[in-house]
Design an enzyme around this catalytic site. Structure first.
Site, PDB file in Angstrom:
ATOM      1  N   ASP A 356       0.785  -1.262   0.046  1.00  0.00           N
ATOM      2  CA  ASP A 356      -0.205   0.006  -0.038  1.00  0.00           C
ATOM      3  C   ASP A 356       0.936   1.206  -0.157  1.00  0.00           C
ATOM      4  O   ASP A 356       1.857   1.260   0.457  1.00  0.00           O
ATOM      5  CB  ASP A 356      -0.834  -0.098   1.316  1.00  0.00           C
ATOM      6  CG  ASP A 356      -1.978   1.087   1.237  1.00  0.00           C
ATOM      7  OD1 ASP A 356      -2.726   1.161   0.294  1.00  0.00           O
ATOM      8  OD2 ASP A 356      -1.978   1.594   2.416  1.00  0.00           O
ATOM      9  N   GLU A 385       1.801   0.540  -4.820  1.00  0.00           N
ATOM     10  CA  GLU A 385       0.867   1.326  -5.399  1.00  0.00           C
ATOM     11  C   GLU A 385       1.371   2.695  -5.369  1.00  0.00           C
ATOM     12  O   GLU A 385       1.934   3.401  -4.668  1.00  0.00           O
ATOM     13  CB  GLU A 385      -0.324   1.384  -4.195  1.00  0.00           C
ATOM     14  CG  GLU A 385      -1.438   2.441  -4.850  1.00  0.00           C
ATOM     15  CD  GLU A 385      -2.383   2.937  -3.614  1.00  0.00           C
ATOM     16  OE1 GLU A 385      -3.471   3.085  -3.727  1.00  0.00           O
ATOM     17  OE2 GLU A 385      -1.826   2.715  -2.415  1.00  0.00           O
TER      18      GLU A 385
END
Length: 643
Positions: A356, A385
């Site tokens: 993330d 990400e």
């Protein structure tokens, strides 16, 4: 009398044996043998790693006053590190390559003569490092928000020991009750659609007071949230996926934790989290949120001219006030995160990690983190990400990128936000010289910059972005064109749960709670069941069938997995893309004409399809590639030479 004593002795032995067995059963279930100390993490380890070092975090009242000793062949204590808090020790171990798996005691001797003992276990690895094969361009990934997918165990919906105890399916931001067993129970559905990997958003403990359903505010990195299930449930999910030849991808968060994480009540060092002094001085009035949040200027990672204050504002700021920003420059924190990732890879036999908010942590640490994992698992995959529509920023993070600052990320895959935007805009726009399908064409042309385009993860919607059907103006044909094109690209495709049945967030576009809405049929008393088709509209059934046919073809297509890519500039409101490998050629045609049109195929002569018979992947009809092709309706056409 002797007989009575003997019977009594047998009874006592049997009683304690039963209790010992039951205790071990519970310990095994959560993989913790600790009965005397508050925490020892990682909670177990393995023999046989390339890196023979291991750093144990020990948490116990006044443990800094103790001296630890270990007597186990092959295991030595190199250094004992005290923290600022007296309730921590960090023990540096070396585990010799010849060490045999087994259990041993760590004895903590205090100055007053008392001792505490912790039993630690080194396990044998279940498979070799080379057998941990990550996701690649042959895979198709199904992204799930577990709380909103399926509820297979209503007994864990409410846990009175957690800070948030409300289940309310009418509220977009409350927990709805989906769980790990729910995902496991629907693997057959996911597999039949043609997916080869499952990525659930985080299922680790999020013991927050509100909004805990999404999983990104972790409060214990070694514990499954009991409202999702337990470690055994997580392992069963991984096992069942492997039985189907599928992979489990774990969503991890190295940038931040949840404000209610156990260590926030007793931080080991003064720099364990960023802005720690600010936090500690205002811990009783933590609603002010002053000067601690990230500036979200992610370009500072690449910007040659960025000010130091802007860089720190991005990398050291808290993502939100409820998510403390972890300081990966602290070497003990760095070790903790790396070891935790490896622990989960081994424990679950993972097929990949999705990390993330990749541009927010310390970028040198992220390089070390990815490098440490890939050093141990050379065939593994990690995707990071980077929510940017600029391909230069996305490409910066991929391993092998020729970055001007010399940065090497060690990261195999990044997320293709630029292509997501190009596809949606290109499908929606009216055709002109610089709008419409040319956006797809030029978006794919950007691959010249990427180190390894086919290792990039492409998607059209996810748990943070508006759903595809909403983005393409609730037009089924548009949705098929967009999705069909994405699944043909030299990429690793990811599809969000419900895209196959046209789920949408049109009522409140972009609203996270609505984007992560319940999958119909996953919950008791649902009147519509997408798993069986009950109550679905004709459009939903058609889309579901379309996705299944394309994915199941793609699953066995060498041309799509690893073939040469050729595309031609948009022509007469059409766009032709070819994937070629050996005797297999796949053709994807996007036609945006509302009226029938005939396209001269001599334009595509260099592909070498003249005189060949191709099959329509969706309809099964055959087509002879000759002088021209008639396109009778707007939409997506997928043809293949492979029968």
């Amino acid at each position: 009398m002797k007989l009575i004593r003997s019977i009594f002795l047998i009874f006592i032995i049997a009683f304690f044996s039963c209790n010992h067995t039951e205790t071990n059963k519970n310990v095994s279930e959560v993989s913790i043998s600790n009965t005397f100390l508050e925490r020892v993490e990682p909670i177990n380890w393995w023999v046989g790693f390339k890196d023979t070092s291991l750093q144990l975090l020990v948490k116990e009242e006044n443990i800094s006053n103790a001296t630890p000793t270990i007597s186990y062949t092959g295991v030595t204590i190199n250094k004992v590190n005290k923290a600022k808090s007296p309730n921590y020790l960090f023990i540096d171990l070396n585990i010799d390559k010849s060490t045999i798996a087994g259990k041993f005691d760590i004895v903590f001797s205090f100055k007053n003569g008392t001792k505490k003992t912790h039993t630690y276990e080194l396990k044998s690895r279940e498979k070799s490092a080379n057998d941990y094969v990550g996701f690649n361009s042959s895979d198709a990934i199904y992204l799930i928000t577990p709380d909103r997918f399926a509820n297979a165990d209503e007994s864990n919906d409410v846990n009175k020991n957690m800070n948030e105890t409300v289940i309310d399916r009418t509220h977009d931001y409350k927990r709805h009750g989906g769980d790990i067993k729910g995902v496991t129970s629907k693997i057959d559905y996911i597999s039949k659609l043609g997916f080869t990997a499952v990525w659930p958003t985080p299922v680790l403990e999020n013991n927050m007071y509100q909004g805990s359903y999404h999983g990104y505010a972790i409060t214990d990195y070694y514990k499954v949230d009991p409202r999702f299930g337990n470690l055994s449930d997580y392992k069963k999910l991984a096992d069942k996926l492997r039985e189907k030849g599928m992979k489990l991808i774990m969503d991890q968060v190295a940038n931040h934790c949840g404000l209610e994480h156990w260590w926030m009540k007793d931080l080991p060092f003064s720099d364990w989290v960023n802005h720690q002094k600010n936090y500690e001085e205002n811990i009783d009035n933590w609603n002010y949120k002053a000067n601690i949040n990230s500036n979200h200027r992610r370009t500072t990672n690449q910007d040659l001219y960025a000010s130091e204050s802007d860089r720190k504002g991005n990398n050291e700021g808290w993502f939100v006030a409820e998510m403390p920003d972890l300081n990966q420059r602290n070497p003990f924190m760095a070790n903790y995160i790396i070891q935790n990732s490896i622990w989960w890879i081994e424990t679950l036999g993972l097929g990949g990690i999705r990390q993330d908010t990749y541009p927010y942590p310390d970028k040198d640490f992220m390089s070390n983190w990815a490098g440490a994992i890939m050093n141990e698992y050379p065939n593994f995959s990690i995707v990071g990400e980077e929510w940017s529509y600029n391909p230069l920023l996305v490409g910066y993070w991929q391993k092998g990128a020729k970055n001007k600052d010399g940065y090497e990320s060690n990261l195999k895959s990044t997320m293709d936000f630029p292509m997501q935007k190009a596809i949606v805009n290109g499908i929606n726009e009216e055709e002109s010289w610089d709008k419409g399908l040319v956006k797809l064409y030029e978006g794919l042309a950007n691959d010249f910059y990427y180190a390894n385009p086919k290792d990039i993860m492409v998607f059209l919607d996810n748990h943070d972005k508006s759903r595809l059907f909403t983005e393409v103006k609730e037009d089924v044909v548009n949705a098929k064109m967009a999705l069909g094109y994405m699944l043909m690209l030299p990429r690793i495709p990811q599809v969000y749960y419900g895209t196959e049945i046209l789920m949408n967030d049109t009522a409140k576009p972009g609203d996270h709670g609505l984007i992560r809405t319940d999958f119909p049929g996953g919950f008791k008393d649902d009147t519509i069941n997408a798993f069986t088709g009950l109550g679905l509209s004709d459009d939903q059934k058609t889309m579901q069938s379309f996705v299944s046919k394309v994915l199941n073809y793609r699953k066995n297509s060498a041309a799509i997995h690893d073939g040469k890519t050729i595309h031609f500039a948009p022509f007469m409101n059409t766009y032709f893309l070819f994937r070629v490998k050996n005797d297999e050629t796949v053709v994807h045609i996007i036609n945006k004409n509302d009226k029938p049109i005939t396209i001269d195929l001599k334009r595509y002569k260099e592909v070498g399809l003249g005189g060949k018979t191709l099959k329509n992947v969706i309809s099964g009809e055959e087509f002879l590639w000759n002088e021209a092709i008639e396109l009778n309706q707007k939409g997506s056409v997928i043809l293949t030479t492979k029968f």
